[in-house]
Design a protein around this motif. Structure first.
Motif, PDB file in Angstrom:
ATOM      1  N   LEU A 109       0.820  -1.215   0.000  1.00  0.00           N
ATOM      2  CA  LEU A 109       0.000   0.000   0.000  1.00  0.00           C
ATOM      3  C   LEU A 109       0.851   1.260   0.000  1.00  0.00           C
ATOM      4  CD1 LEU A 109      -2.785  -1.070   2.531  1.00  0.00           C
ATOM      5  CD2 LEU A 109      -2.827  -1.177   0.032  1.00  0.00           C
ATOM      6  N   ASP A 110       2.142   1.098   0.359  1.00  0.00           N
ATOM      7  CA  ASP A 110       3.039   2.245   0.309  1.00  0.00           C
ATOM      8  C   ASP A 110       3.442   2.588  -1.117  1.00  0.00           C
ATOM      9  OD1 ASP A 110       3.055   2.490   3.085  1.00  0.00           O
ATOM     10  OD2 ASP A 110       4.724   1.090   3.304  1.00  0.00           O
ATOM     11  N   CYS A 111       3.214   1.680  -2.046  1.00  0.00           N
ATOM     12  CA  CYS A 111       3.520   1.951  -3.446  1.00  0.00           C
ATOM     13  C   CYS A 111       2.431   2.859  -4.025  1.00  0.00           C
ATOM     14  CB  CYS A 111       3.574   0.646  -4.247  1.00  0.00           C
ATOM     15  SG  CYS A 111       4.956  -0.408  -3.807  1.00  0.00           S
ATOM     16  N   VAL A 112       2.865   3.962  -4.574  1.00  0.00           N
ATOM     17  CA  VAL A 112       1.919   4.948  -5.094  1.00  0.00           C
ATOM     18  C   VAL A 112       2.245   5.216  -6.556  1.00  0.00           C
ATOM     19  CG1 VAL A 112       1.009   7.271  -4.841  1.00  0.00           C
ATOM     20  CG2 VAL A 112       1.713   5.988  -2.821  1.00  0.00           C
ATOM     21  N   GLY A 113       1.211   5.298  -7.377  1.00  0.00           N
ATOM     22  CA  GLY A 113       1.418   5.576  -8.780  1.00  0.00           C
ATOM     23  C   GLY A 113       0.076   5.695  -9.479  1.00  0.00           C
ATOM     24  N   PRO A 114       0.113   6.046 -10.727  1.00  0.00           N
ATOM     25  CA  PRO A 114      -1.136   6.221 -11.462  1.00  0.00           C
ATOM     26  C   PRO A 114      -1.768   4.876 -11.818  1.00  0.00           C
ATOM     27  CG  PRO A 114       0.740   6.536 -12.902  1.00  0.00           C
ATOM     28  CD  PRO A 114       1.300   6.367 -11.537  1.00  0.00           C
ATOM     29  N   LEU A 115      -3.099   4.856 -11.759  1.00  0.00           N
ATOM     30  CA  LEU A 115      -3.848   3.657 -12.138  1.00  0.00           C
ATOM     31  C   LEU A 115      -5.120   4.096 -12.844  1.00  0.00           C
ATOM     32  CD1 LEU A 115      -4.345   0.613 -12.143  1.00  0.00           C
ATOM     33  CD2 LEU A 115      -5.405   0.865  -9.889  1.00  0.00           C
ATOM     34  N   LEU A 116      -5.338   3.576 -14.040  1.00  0.00           N
ATOM     35  CA  LEU A 116      -6.510   3.928 -14.838  1.00  0.00           C
ATOM     36  C   LEU A 116      -7.131   2.653 -15.383  1.00  0.00           C
ATOM     37  CD1 LEU A 116      -7.118   6.717 -17.318  1.00  0.00           C
ATOM     38  CD2 LEU A 116      -7.136   4.380 -18.236  1.00  0.00           C
ATOM     39  N   LYS A 117      -8.470   2.663 -15.470  1.00  0.00           N
ATOM     40  CA  LYS A 117      -9.195   1.551 -16.089  1.00  0.00           C
ATOM     41  C   LYS A 117      -9.987   2.084 -17.283  1.00  0.00           C
ATOM     42  CE  LYS A 117      -9.815  -1.161 -11.835  1.00  0.00           C
ATOM     43  NZ  LYS A 117     -10.805  -1.798 -10.939  1.00  0.00           N
ATOM     44  N   TYR A 118      -9.961   1.314 -18.375  1.00  0.00           N
ATOM     45  CA  TYR A 118     -10.774   1.723 -19.513  1.00  0.00           C
ATOM     46  C   TYR A 118     -11.478   0.496 -20.071  1.00  0.00           C
ATOM     47  CZ  TYR A 118      -7.296  -0.204 -22.752  1.00  0.00           C
ATOM     48  OH  TYR A 118      -6.456  -1.043 -23.432  1.00  0.00           O
ATOM     49  N   THR A 119     -12.621   0.756 -20.693  1.00  0.00           N
ATOM     50  CA  THR A 119     -13.368  -0.288 -21.400  1.00  0.00           C
ATOM     51  C   THR A 119     -13.742   0.230 -22.783  1.00  0.00           C
ATOM     52  OG1 THR A 119     -15.464   0.465 -20.467  1.00  0.00           O
ATOM     53  CG2 THR A 119     -14.313  -1.290 -19.296  1.00  0.00           C
ATOM     54  N   ILE A 120     -13.733  -0.652 -23.746  1.00  0.00           N
ATOM     55  CA  ILE A 120     -14.166  -0.329 -25.112  1.00  0.00           C
ATOM     56  C   ILE A 120     -15.409  -1.164 -25.379  1.00  0.00           C
ATOM     57  CG2 ILE A 120     -13.524  -0.360 -27.541  1.00  0.00           C
ATOM     58  CD1 ILE A 120     -10.607  -0.240 -26.674  1.00  0.00           C
ATOM     59  N   GLU A 121     -16.520  -0.445 -25.610  1.00  0.00           N
ATOM     60  CA  GLU A 121     -17.813  -1.109 -25.751  1.00  0.00           C
ATOM     61  C   GLU A 121     -18.072  -1.968 -24.510  1.00  0.00           C
ATOM     62  OE1 GLU A 121     -20.107  -0.541 -28.038  1.00  0.00           O
ATOM     63  OE2 GLU A 121     -18.879   0.888 -29.135  1.00  0.00           O
ATOM     64  N   LYS A 122     -18.286  -3.249 -24.680  1.00  0.00           N
ATOM     65  CA  LYS A 122     -18.619  -4.119 -23.550  1.00  0.00           C
ATOM     66  C   LYS A 122     -17.459  -5.066 -23.192  1.00  0.00           C
ATOM     67  CE  LYS A 122     -23.587  -4.097 -24.518  1.00  0.00           C
ATOM     68  NZ  LYS A 122     -24.795  -4.930 -24.791  1.00  0.00           N
ATOM     69  N   SER A 123     -16.287  -4.694 -23.606  1.00  0.00           N
ATOM     70  CA  SER A 123     -15.133  -5.541 -23.286  1.00  0.00           C
ATOM     71  C   SER A 123     -14.790  -5.440 -21.797  1.00  0.00           C
ATOM     72  CB  SER A 123     -13.926  -5.131 -24.127  1.00  0.00           C
ATOM     73  OG  SER A 123     -13.552  -3.788 -23.802  1.00  0.00           O
ATOM     74  N   ALA A 124     -13.982  -6.366 -21.338  1.00  0.00           N
ATOM     75  CA  ALA A 124     -13.565  -6.358 -19.935  1.00  0.00           C
ATOM     76  C   ALA A 124     -12.670  -5.149 -19.658  1.00  0.00           C
ATOM     77  CB  ALA A 124     -12.815  -7.647 -19.608  1.00  0.00           C
ATOM     78  N   PRO A 125     -12.737  -4.603 -18.440  1.00  0.00           N
ATOM     79  CA  PRO A 125     -11.891  -3.456 -18.110  1.00  0.00           C
ATOM     80  C   PRO A 125     -10.410  -3.805 -18.225  1.00  0.00           C
ATOM     81  CG  PRO A 125     -13.618  -3.754 -16.470  1.00  0.00           C
ATOM     82  CD  PRO A 125     -13.632  -4.980 -17.331  1.00  0.00           C
ATOM     83  N   VAL A 126      -9.625  -2.833 -18.683  1.00  0.00           N
ATOM     84  CA  VAL A 126      -8.180  -2.987 -18.802  1.00  0.00           C
ATOM     85  C   VAL A 126      -7.533  -1.953 -17.895  1.00  0.00           C
ATOM     86  CG1 VAL A 126      -6.193  -2.892 -20.349  1.00  0.00           C
ATOM     87  CG2 VAL A 126      -8.375  -3.805 -21.179  1.00  0.00           C
ATOM     88  N   GLU A 127      -6.513  -2.375 -17.110  1.00  0.00           N
ATOM     89  CA  GLU A 127      -5.824  -1.458 -16.212  1.00  0.00           C
ATOM     90  C   GLU A 127      -4.564  -0.927 -16.877  1.00  0.00           C
ATOM     91  OE1 GLU A 127      -4.983  -3.290 -12.485  1.00  0.00           O
ATOM     92  OE2 GLU A 127      -7.053  -3.148 -11.763  1.00  0.00           O
ATOM     93  N   LEU A 128      -4.274   0.353 -16.633  1.00  0.00           N
ATOM     94  CA  LEU A 128      -3.046   0.980 -17.099  1.00  0.00           C
ATOM     95  C   LEU A 128      -2.320   1.601 -15.918  1.00  0.00           C
ATOM     96  CD1 LEU A 128      -4.016   2.915 -20.366  1.00  0.00           C
ATOM     97  CD2 LEU A 128      -2.923   0.676 -20.162  1.00  0.00           C
ATOM     98  N   THR A 129      -1.012   1.463 -15.938  1.00  0.00           N
ATOM     99  CA  THR A 129      -0.184   2.159 -14.956  1.00  0.00           C
ATOM    100  C   THR A 129       0.838   3.059 -15.641  1.00  0.00           C
ATOM    101  OG1 THR A 129       1.364   0.296 -14.895  1.00  0.00           O
ATOM    102  CG2 THR A 129      -0.403   0.302 -13.254  1.00  0.00           C
ATOM    103  N   ASP A 130       0.834   3.044 -16.977  1.00  0.00           N
ATOM    104  CA  ASP A 130       1.797   3.840 -17.724  1.00  0.00           C
ATOM    105  C   ASP A 130       1.165   4.210 -19.071  1.00  0.00           C
ATOM    106  OD1 ASP A 130       4.070   5.174 -18.347  1.00  0.00           O
ATOM    107  OD2 ASP A 130       5.416   3.445 -18.214  1.00  0.00           O
ATOM    108  N   VAL A 131       1.892   4.991 -19.824  1.00  0.00           N
ATOM    109  CA  VAL A 131       1.375   5.452 -21.092  1.00  0.00           C
ATOM    110  C   VAL A 131       1.132   4.283 -22.046  1.00  0.00           C
ATOM    111  CG1 VAL A 131       3.689   5.827 -21.988  1.00  0.00           C
ATOM    112  CG2 VAL A 131       1.760   7.079 -22.986  1.00  0.00           C
ATOM    113  N   LYS A 132       0.057   4.419 -22.844  1.00  0.00           N
ATOM    114  CA  LYS A 132      -0.256   3.375 -23.818  1.00  0.00           C
ATOM    115  C   LYS A 132      -1.063   3.980 -24.960  1.00  0.00           C
ATOM    116  CE  LYS A 132      -2.434  -1.153 -24.388  1.00  0.00           C
ATOM    117  NZ  LYS A 132      -3.210  -2.234 -23.718  1.00  0.00           N
TER     118      LYS A 132
END
Length: 435
Positions: free
Chosen positions: A298-321
């Protein structure tokens, strides 16, 4: 020898007529006797007696120390060596019992074995010295007693003697030998060997001192020849340690025989004791810890984003893509941690959306790709040197040299990786990384 007699006379005692009416008497031969007058024959001396002259009126008893085992004896035989006769008139001699002896013949008694000697058989002419390692202080012994414990004796000993300090008896207890202290032991002041205590060791024979375990090692046992090195994940920072201490959470040690543990570097953590490594944060380029020695993921801190395209499963990002869309689609982007920029590939620095931490963006358009990258902001960046390195809310505004940024603090831009911004008309300047 004949003795003549007149008519009417009888043979005197000590002689015999041979037949009735004889006028001549014959003296009894040696070994026989006639105790009465008028004997027709002489009687043989009984066993245990003898007569050594003619004309005997009786027989003599064998003296003590001699015997006669036949009738008509003219003398007695001396008892053989190893036997005795303590009475007169013996018809045989008695063997000396075990524990005694008779050296000479004609003994009237047997001598007792002296202290320091023994005789286990009867009828013997001498006694045997106690063997080395045995002793007896009694007379008449039939056995010698083995020397017990730390005692010894030479041949013919009356008593066993105690071995001196620093010595002990050999296997037969016939002599004392110097004690050899083996590795793991030390010679005490009385010369005996004692085991080295826990936390110490000795590696040579006949050591006079035990050595404290050096730092980086420990020994919980006695009688040891060395101290094992502390294993990875542990340490010892004092001499004479019984046990190595485990590295505490937030630290590690990947080598053996060490005196300290090392704090986990920024971007890593260790949540258990005794760690030999630290675990990396989930993305070692964009995730980090604010300090060294982190003890939880929990001490690790960084960016986290989730995206979905249409009805696909969510994808997590921690870096540029660069995300492939492929036409008209509905894209849902949600920032879990940190601020993110959603950029249009055709004009990434003029056409973009900024999504704050916790916000959600829905795009419905025809796109081939989207560039999604973290904006280094209040989760990941530090203030410049004027802010003394403290976490702040908002975007980084200066580079590591204190120059004003002309663009957002960004994670990547072409070949530039890591937090940076554009300064002085768009020239990229690498910003200070976390430390």
């Amino acid at each position: 020898r004949r003795v003549a007699i007149t008519a009417g006379q009888v043979c005197p005692a000590g002689s015999s007529a041979g037949k009735k009416g004889s006028v001549n008497c014959t003296l009894c031969a040696a070994g026989s006797y006639a105790s009465k007058n008028g004997s027709e024959v002489c009687d043989l001396c009984a066993a245990g007696s003898y007569s050594d002259q003619t004309g005997a009126v009786d027989c003599k008893s064998c003296a003590a120390g001699s015997y006669s085992d036949q009738t008509g004896a003219v003398n007695c035989k001396s008892c053989a060596a190893g036997s005795y006769s303590d009475q007169t008139g013996a018809v045989n001699c008695t063997l000396c019992p075990a524990g005694s002896y008779a050296t000479d013949g004609g003994s009237v008694e047997c001598d007792m074995c002296e202290a320091g000697t023994y005789q286990e058989e009867e009828g013997q002419i001498n006694c045997t010295l106690c063997a080395p390692g045995t002793a007896t202080n009694n007379t008449g012994s039939i056995v010698c007693t083995a020397c017990p414990g730390r005692t010894f004796s030479e041949a013919g000993a009356r008593n066993c003697s105690k071995c001196g300090n620093g010595t002990h008896p050999n296997g037969k207890h016939s002599a004392c030998i110097t004690i050899t202290c083996v590795p793991g032991e030390v010679r005490a002041v009385d010369g005996f060997c004692v085991s080295c205590f826990a936390g110490t060791y000795s590696s040579t024979y006949n050591a006079t001192n035990c050595t404290l375990c050096p730092v980086g090692t420990a020994n919980p046992l006695t009688n040891q020849t060395s101290c094992p090195a502390c294993k990875p994940g542990s340490f010892s920072n004092s001499t004479g340690s019984l046990n190595c201490s485990l590295c505490s959470p937030g630290s590690y040690q990947d080598k053996s025989g060490q005196t300290v543990c090392v704090d986990c570097e920024k971007g890593s953590y260790q949540d258990k004791t005794g760690g030999s490594t630290c675990s990396q944060c989930r993305d070692n380029r964009t995730y980090t810890t604010y300090t060294t020695g982190a003890n939880s993921s929990l001490d690790c801190v960084g960016p986290l984003l989730k995206y979905t395209i249409e009805k696909s499963a969510p994808v997590e990002l921690t870096d540029v893509k660069t995300v492939y869309i492929g036409g008209y689609k509905t894209v849902v982007v949600e920032s879990v941690s940190g601020d993110w920029a959603v950029r249009m590939p055709e004009a990434p620095y003029s056409e973009y959306h900024i999504i704050k931490q916790g916000d959600r963006l829905v795009l419905s358009s025809t796109l081939d790709n989207l560039i999604i990258e973290p904006v280094i902001g209040n989760v990941f960046c530090y203030k410049d040197s004027e802010g003394h390195g403290q976490l702040f809310a908002g975007y980084q505004t200066k580079d590591q040299l204190g120059r004003q940024c002309d663009s957002f603090c960004r994670n990547t831009d072409g070949d530039e990786m890591g937090p940076h911004c554009a300064v002085n008309g768009g020239n990229p300047a690498v910003m200070a990384t976390l430390r």
